[in-house]
Design a protein around this motif. Structure first.
Motif, PDB file in Angstrom:
ATOM      1  N   ASN A  24      -1.075  35.388-103.840  1.00 40.83           N
ATOM      2  CA  ASN A  24      -1.864  34.705-102.920  1.00 40.83           C
ATOM      3  C   ASN A  24      -2.194  35.469-101.367  1.00 40.83           C
ATOM      4  O   ASN A  24      -3.349  35.377-101.276  1.00 40.83           O
ATOM      5  CB  ASN A  24      -1.044  33.400-102.305  1.00 40.83           C
ATOM      6  CG  ASN A  24      -1.189  32.424-103.293  1.00 40.83           C
ATOM      7  OD1 ASN A  24      -2.122  32.222-104.189  1.00 40.83           O
ATOM      8  ND2 ASN A  24      -0.300  31.196-103.443  1.00 40.83           N
ATOM      9  N   LEU A  25      -1.109  36.396-101.119  1.00 42.17           N
ATOM     10  CA  LEU A  25      -1.519  37.255 -99.996  1.00 42.17           C
ATOM     11  C   LEU A  25      -2.488  38.193-100.312  1.00 42.17           C
ATOM     12  O   LEU A  25      -3.640  38.339 -99.566  1.00 42.17           O
ATOM     13  CB  LEU A  25      -0.090  37.886 -99.529  1.00 42.17           C
ATOM     14  CG  LEU A  25      -0.309  39.036 -98.480  1.00 42.17           C
ATOM     15  CD1 LEU A  25      -0.937  38.422 -97.114  1.00 42.17           C
ATOM     16  CD2 LEU A  25       0.843  39.670 -98.240  1.00 42.17           C
ATOM     17  N   ALA A  26      -2.621  38.911-101.529  1.00 40.79           N
ATOM     18  CA  ALA A  26      -3.650  39.767-101.679  1.00 40.79           C
ATOM     19  C   ALA A  26      -4.985  39.090-101.716  1.00 40.79           C
ATOM     20  O   ALA A  26      -5.956  39.625-101.145  1.00 40.79           O
ATOM     21  CB  ALA A  26      -3.363  40.659-102.968  1.00 40.79           C
ATOM     22  N   ALA A  34     -10.231  42.198 -94.573  1.00 39.57           N
ATOM     23  CA  ALA A  34      -9.369  43.148 -93.989  1.00 39.57           C
ATOM     24  C   ALA A  34      -9.412  44.483 -94.525  1.00 39.57           C
ATOM     25  O   ALA A  34      -8.876  44.249 -95.797  1.00 39.57           O
ATOM     26  CB  ALA A  34      -8.051  42.400 -93.762  1.00 39.57           C
ATOM     27  N   GLN A  35      -9.245  45.412 -93.543  1.00 36.95           N
ATOM     28  CA  GLN A  35      -8.923  46.637 -93.972  1.00 36.95           C
ATOM     29  C   GLN A  35      -7.728  47.395 -93.337  1.00 36.95           C
ATOM     30  O   GLN A  35      -7.101  48.347 -93.986  1.00 36.95           O
ATOM     31  CB  GLN A  35     -10.339  47.516 -93.576  1.00 36.95           C
ATOM     32  CG  GLN A  35     -11.501  47.082 -94.047  1.00 36.95           C
ATOM     33  CD  GLN A  35     -11.726  47.268 -95.701  1.00 36.95           C
ATOM     34  OE1 GLN A  35     -11.089  48.101 -96.156  1.00 36.95           O
ATOM     35  NE2 GLN A  35     -12.074  46.463 -96.456  1.00 36.95           N
ATOM     36  N   ILE A  56      -1.229  44.874-101.384  1.00 36.85           N
ATOM     37  CA  ILE A  56      -2.442  45.167-100.343  1.00 36.85           C
ATOM     38  C   ILE A  56      -1.907  46.428 -99.725  1.00 36.85           C
ATOM     39  O   ILE A  56      -0.722  47.089 -99.842  1.00 36.85           O
ATOM     40  CB  ILE A  56      -2.312  44.001 -99.179  1.00 36.85           C
ATOM     41  CG1 ILE A  56      -0.909  44.019 -98.495  1.00 36.85           C
ATOM     42  CG2 ILE A  56      -2.504  42.683 -99.916  1.00 36.85           C
ATOM     43  CD1 ILE A  56      -0.860  42.960 -97.495  1.00 36.85           C
ATOM     44  N   GLU A  57      -2.814  47.171 -99.032  1.00 31.70           N
ATOM     45  CA  GLU A  57      -2.626  48.315 -98.136  1.00 31.70           C
ATOM     46  C   GLU A  57      -2.091  47.880 -96.673  1.00 31.70           C
ATOM     47  O   GLU A  57      -2.860  47.389 -96.155  1.00 31.70           O
ATOM     48  CB  GLU A  57      -3.857  49.118 -98.302  1.00 31.70           C
ATOM     49  CG  GLU A  57      -4.491  49.808 -99.666  1.00 31.70           C
ATOM     50  CD  GLU A  57      -5.292  50.875 -99.598  1.00 31.70           C
ATOM     51  OE1 GLU A  57      -5.679  51.108 -98.269  1.00 31.70           O
ATOM     52  OE2 GLU A  57      -5.962  51.269-100.518  1.00 31.70           O
ATOM     53  N   VAL A  58      -1.031  48.522 -96.282  1.00 26.54           N
ATOM     54  CA  VAL A  58      -0.612  48.191 -95.099  1.00 26.54           C
ATOM     55  C   VAL A  58      -0.766  49.565 -94.197  1.00 26.54           C
ATOM     56  O   VAL A  58      -0.178  50.406 -94.658  1.00 26.54           O
ATOM     57  CB  VAL A  58       1.070  47.771 -94.954  1.00 26.54           C
ATOM     58  CG1 VAL A  58       1.548  47.411 -93.780  1.00 26.54           C
ATOM     59  CG2 VAL A  58       1.115  46.508 -96.189  1.00 26.54           C
ATOM     60  N   LEU A  88      -5.892  42.580 -89.057  1.00 26.28           N
ATOM     61  CA  LEU A  88      -5.221  41.486 -89.690  1.00 26.28           C
ATOM     62  C   LEU A  88      -3.654  41.771 -89.383  1.00 26.28           C
ATOM     63  O   LEU A  88      -3.102  42.635 -89.694  1.00 26.28           O
ATOM     64  CB  LEU A  88      -5.562  41.232 -91.210  1.00 26.28           C
ATOM     65  CG  LEU A  88      -4.993  40.155 -91.735  1.00 26.28           C
ATOM     66  CD1 LEU A  88      -5.397  38.887 -91.366  1.00 26.28           C
ATOM     67  CD2 LEU A  88      -5.162  40.243 -93.284  1.00 26.28           C
ATOM     68  N   LEU A  89      -3.161  40.323 -89.167  1.00 21.36           N
ATOM     69  CA  LEU A  89      -1.723  40.506 -88.914  1.00 21.36           C
ATOM     70  C   LEU A  89      -1.195  39.592 -89.900  1.00 21.36           C
ATOM     71  O   LEU A  89      -1.587  38.473 -90.429  1.00 21.36           O
ATOM     72  CB  LEU A  89      -1.247  39.793 -87.520  1.00 21.36           C
ATOM     73  CG  LEU A  89      -1.790  40.401 -86.317  1.00 21.36           C
ATOM     74  CD1 LEU A  89      -1.536  39.514 -85.155  1.00 21.36           C
ATOM     75  CD2 LEU A  89      -1.021  41.765 -86.010  1.00 21.36           C
TER      76      LEU A  89
END
Length: 358
Positions: A24-26, A34-35, A56-58, A88-89
């Motif tokens: 769900n987060l991805a 968001a990048q 995701i990329e953090v 994005l947070l």
């Protein structure tokens, strides 16, 4: 009787599914485009946050999370987000973690995806809180409302039973305070009542089977409803008291709410018969305080503020700070004398029923 009220529903996406947080987060990060993502999680929750963020990329990990969000920590986090050009947070954790993300969003207007691991409910409100010079200030700002909340009961399995109880009763406090908050209306009262029902069913299941997810799903559902009701109704007497106890005396957030709740309910119930009846029905008991106390006994809930470092010599200062913040909407007039009596009871764990006759 004619209904007349003014209700505002906050816009927010909610994704609920046990074991689905990573997927769900991805999906949400992709949907939002968001990048440059900043993930906020305490040291304790870092491993869990990395699991949830695996797809995701953090750009930036931030772990400097402190209870009650001291202004110095907020400014440090704001600077880090600006330095790394974050767009994005993502906050993974409890109320303190969500509170820090809100502190960043308040000045930057960055969107937040909240992934709660407790039943605090902060993720579903537009309320922020900051502590400076031993005073906790709260406010309302649409910029701090997370755009998405991802609920996953599997992420709460590491929350010990004792903390689950305190956190769940913190959610219960949102439900009950919404019954007499300054902007109370029939919609948030209905949400609060359903939150009471869900939490009163879910929390005993957690204590009976800590490794199961059924009770934790009900508790998360109830916590969400409680927060939505609270965001609509506004902060009542209970929260004004607990914000002072936490911000001024650094008492633990969830345990303080869990301890103070029956005293505020006993204090206000005789002066709010409609609310008292609604709360009692949600518990399935004849009286609201009876329902709450039966639940607290089953859960072995926190009992006395003295267990968390509060002392009698601090009551006068607490009363002086709380009184100016008490909403005019509180059903019972609040004075130095009766507020002192309330805190004396909560300090020692005295039977809250004694406040019914004050």
């Amino acid at each position: 009787m004619m209904l007349t009220f003014d209700h505002e529903t906050l816009g927010q996406r909610v994704l609920f599914g046990t074991g689905a947080a990573t997927v769900n987060l991805a999906a949400e990060v992709s949907r939002l485009g968001a990048q440059r993502v900043m993930v906020i999680a305490s040291d304790f929750e870092t491993e869990m946050a990395r699991m949830v963020s695996a797809d995701i990329e953090v750009v930036l990990w931030h772990h400097d999370v402190v209870m009650h969000v001291p202004i110095e920590r907020a400014e440090k986090a704001r600077a880090a987000a600006a330095e790394h050009d974050i767009d994005l947070l993502v906050c993974v954790g409890g109320g303190s973690t969500t509170g820090l993300a809100k502190a960043i969003a308040m000045t930057s207007h960055l969107p937040i995806i909240a992934v709660p691991t407790t039943y605090a409910g902060s993720e579903a409100t537009n309320v922020w809180g900051l502590t400076e010079a031993s005073r906790k200030t709260t406010g309302v700002d649409t910029a701090v409302l997370p755009v998405t909340v991802i609920y996953d009961a599997a992420l709460t399995l590491s929350l010990p039973v004792e903390m689950s109880v305190a956190s769940g009763l913190n959610g219960m406090a949102h439900c009950i305070d919404s019954m007499w908050g300054p902007r109370r209306d029939p919609i948030n009262a209905a949400l609060g009542a359903e939150g009471i029902r869900a939490l009163s069913q879910g929390l005993p299941l957690i204590t009976a089977n800590p490794s199961g997810t059924e009770g934790r799903e009900q508790a998360l559902y109830g916590a969400y409803l409680s927060a939505v009701a609270f965001a609509s109704a506004g902060s009542g007497l209970h929260h004004k008291i607990c914000h002072v106890l936490g911000g001024t005396f650094n008492l633990p957030h969830a345990q303080t709410h869990a301890t103070v709740l029956p005293y505020v309910l006993a204090f206000n119930a005789p002066y709010a018969p409609d609310a008292e009846t609604r709360i009692a029905v949600a518990f399935g008991t004849a009286e609201a305080l009876t329902g709450l106390q039966h639940l607290r006994k089953r859960l072995d809930a926190p009992k006395a503020l003295s267990d968390y470092g509060f002392t009698a010599d601090r009551i006068a200062e607490a009363v002086a700070v709380v009184l100016p913040a008490v909403p005019d909407s509180n059903p019972r007039p609040v004075s130095t004398e009766n507020l002192t009596r309330l805190l004396q009871g909560a300090l020692t764990g005295e039977d809250p029923a004694v406040l019914l006759g004050l």
